[in-house]
Design an enzyme around this catalytic site. Structure first.
Site, PDB file in Angstrom:
ATOM      1  N   CYS A  10       0.822  -1.220   0.000  1.00 24.90           N
ATOM      2  CA  CYS A  10       0.000   0.000   0.000  1.00 24.90           C
ATOM      3  C   CYS A  10       0.849   1.260   0.000  1.00 24.90           C
ATOM      4  O   CYS A  10       0.360   2.330  -0.374  1.00 24.90           O
ATOM      5  CB  CYS A  10      -0.998  -0.010   1.152  1.00 24.90           C
ATOM      6  SG  CYS A  10      -0.271   0.222   2.787  1.00 24.90           S
ATOM      7  N   CYS A  39      10.772   9.683 -10.940  1.00 24.09           N
ATOM      8  CA  CYS A  39       9.598   8.937 -10.465  1.00 24.09           C
ATOM      9  C   CYS A  39       9.357   9.345  -9.010  1.00 24.09           C
ATOM     10  O   CYS A  39       9.838  10.385  -8.562  1.00 24.09           O
ATOM     11  CB  CYS A  39       9.799   7.423 -10.604  1.00 24.09           C
ATOM     12  SG  CYS A  39      11.083   6.751  -9.524  1.00 24.09           S
TER      13      CYS A  39
END
Length: 402
Positions: free
Chosen positions: A195, A359
């Site tokens: 997550c 990123c």
């Protein structure tokens, strides 16, 4: 003192407190007594562990142990609903135990503020009747499973990611498989998303954690209608759930089989090729010569010439925040698009020498550089070390961290 002229199956205080669940068929007084005599261990005091602990504590479990070495952070609060803003920085295991005691002082709580590993798991688990796996990494899942099998403890395992969740009960009954029966070998670490990377909605972990607590109550009450040997899949986006039957215990399983080869906890980091935590590891896939740090890129973008910056994050992350010169081309698109289309999307031409790639944390950008060098070899692709997270920490602290 007058003698009693009634027969009570439960104390007056418990009858008053737990009256609504005492009225439920197949649970009743016997279920409540069994729950009160049960010791449950929750491994992981995060999004799943919070509802498990809260509901079991409220329901009157006898002893609740909580294992977690982590501390509460601001980005936990949207899904770890047992914690409050003023607890940021405090111990999760202690904070969750305190929350349980505030709600039900009759519950015995045991705080294990340690990192669970092969050296301490057997000693911790041996004092509990049921274990709840509320963790978010593969190595710990195998460790928890193996120790539960070795100590003959039923395991209630939940997981949640993005819109989806799943739940099962392992090693509960003669034909019930353990986790290793179904997954004898761990997945490639690069294919695993937790997550921290993929995200999750709070109500998803709330739903799965609540159902884990329900499975514990059924096991404690000695009911036969558990999810042992079954897997419940929950799709929160569509509002659907389904249950599938799992294959039976594998007689050749390395830990619960007829001739097990695992008779004590092993080195799970070595076995899984990944750490026993949910933190993002910083990869080093490229030579230093094709990487720049955020300070170097800041100097480069201060120059007058046009900069080419490729942002490999998914659209939902690009939308949170990005540098104004960034062009969004995801890592998957770097894999799938042909060289001509990549050149067109980037806006590069034969005169372009350098393209910088960024990123979230600096891992996917390295993967993208390797792919792009194969497709557009005439261009020098350079990875920005640490990605936007490093940018926010060292260049612009107003840039949104997530």
């Amino acid at each position: 003192m007058e003698s009693k002229d009634w027969v009570a199956g439960i104390s007056k205080s418990d009858a008053g407190r737990y009256s609504r669940q005492l009225l439920v068929d197949d649970f009743g007084v016997s279920g409540q007594k069994n729950l009160k005599n049960t010791a449950v261990l929750i491994v992981g005091a995060g999004g799943l562990g919070c509802p498990v602990a809260t509901y079991l504590g409220a329901a009157g479990v006898g002893t609740l142990g909580i294992v977690d070495y982590d501390r509460i952070s601001l980005d936990n609060l949207h899904r770890q609903v047992a914690y409050k803003e003023d607890q940021v920085g405090q111990s999760k295991s202690q904070g969750l135990a305190d929350n349980v005691k505030l709600q039900n002082s009759g519950v015995t709580t045991v705080v294990h503020n340690v990192s669970l590993d092969s050296s301490n798991a057997m000693e911790i688990f041996k004092n509990y009747d049921i274990v709840c796996d509320c963790t978010d990494n593969v190595a710990t899942r195998y460790l928890i499973n193996d120790v539960c099998v070795l100590l003959n403890i039923p395991l209630v395992s939940g997981s949640a990611l993005r819109w989806d969740g799943q739940l099962s009960v392992y090693h509960y009954g003669p034909d019930c498989p353990c986790y290793r029966c179904l997954f004898p070998s761990p997945p490639d670490p690069s294919s695993v998303t937790n997550c921290n990377e993929g995200g999750v909605l709070g109500p998803i972990v709330g739903t799965i954690g609540s159902m884990q607590a329900l499975e514990v109550m059924k096991i404690a009450a000695k009911l036969s209608t558990t999810l042992a040997g079954k897997l419940l899949l929950f799709d929160g986006r569509e509002g659907k759930s389904r249950t599938i039957r799992l294959r039976k215990r594998d007689p050749k399983c390395a830990v619960c089989g007829d001739e097990p080869s695992i008779t004590a906890p092993i080195d799970y980091m070595l076995f899984c090729g990944a750490g026993a935590h949910d933190k993002i590891e910083n990869l080093k896939l490229l030579e230093p010569s094709v990487r720049v740090n955020v300070h170097e890129y800041q100097e480069i973008r201060s120059a007058a010439r046009k900069q080419f910056l490729l942002d490999t994050r998914p659209p939902v992350e690009f939308e949170i925040a990005h540098l104004p010169e960034a062009i969004d081309i995801t890592l998957n698109e770097c894999r799938s698009l042909q060289a001509e289309e990549l050149s067109s999307r980037l806006g590069v031409d034969s005169q372009t020498s350098d393209v910088y790639v960024i990123c979230h944390r600096g891992n996917d950008s390295q993967r993208a550089v390797k792919l792009l060098k194969e497709k557009l070899g005439s261009i020098h692709f350079r990875d920005i070390i640490g990605g936007y997270e490093e940018w926010a920490l060292k260049i612009n602290d107003e840039f949104p961290l997530y």
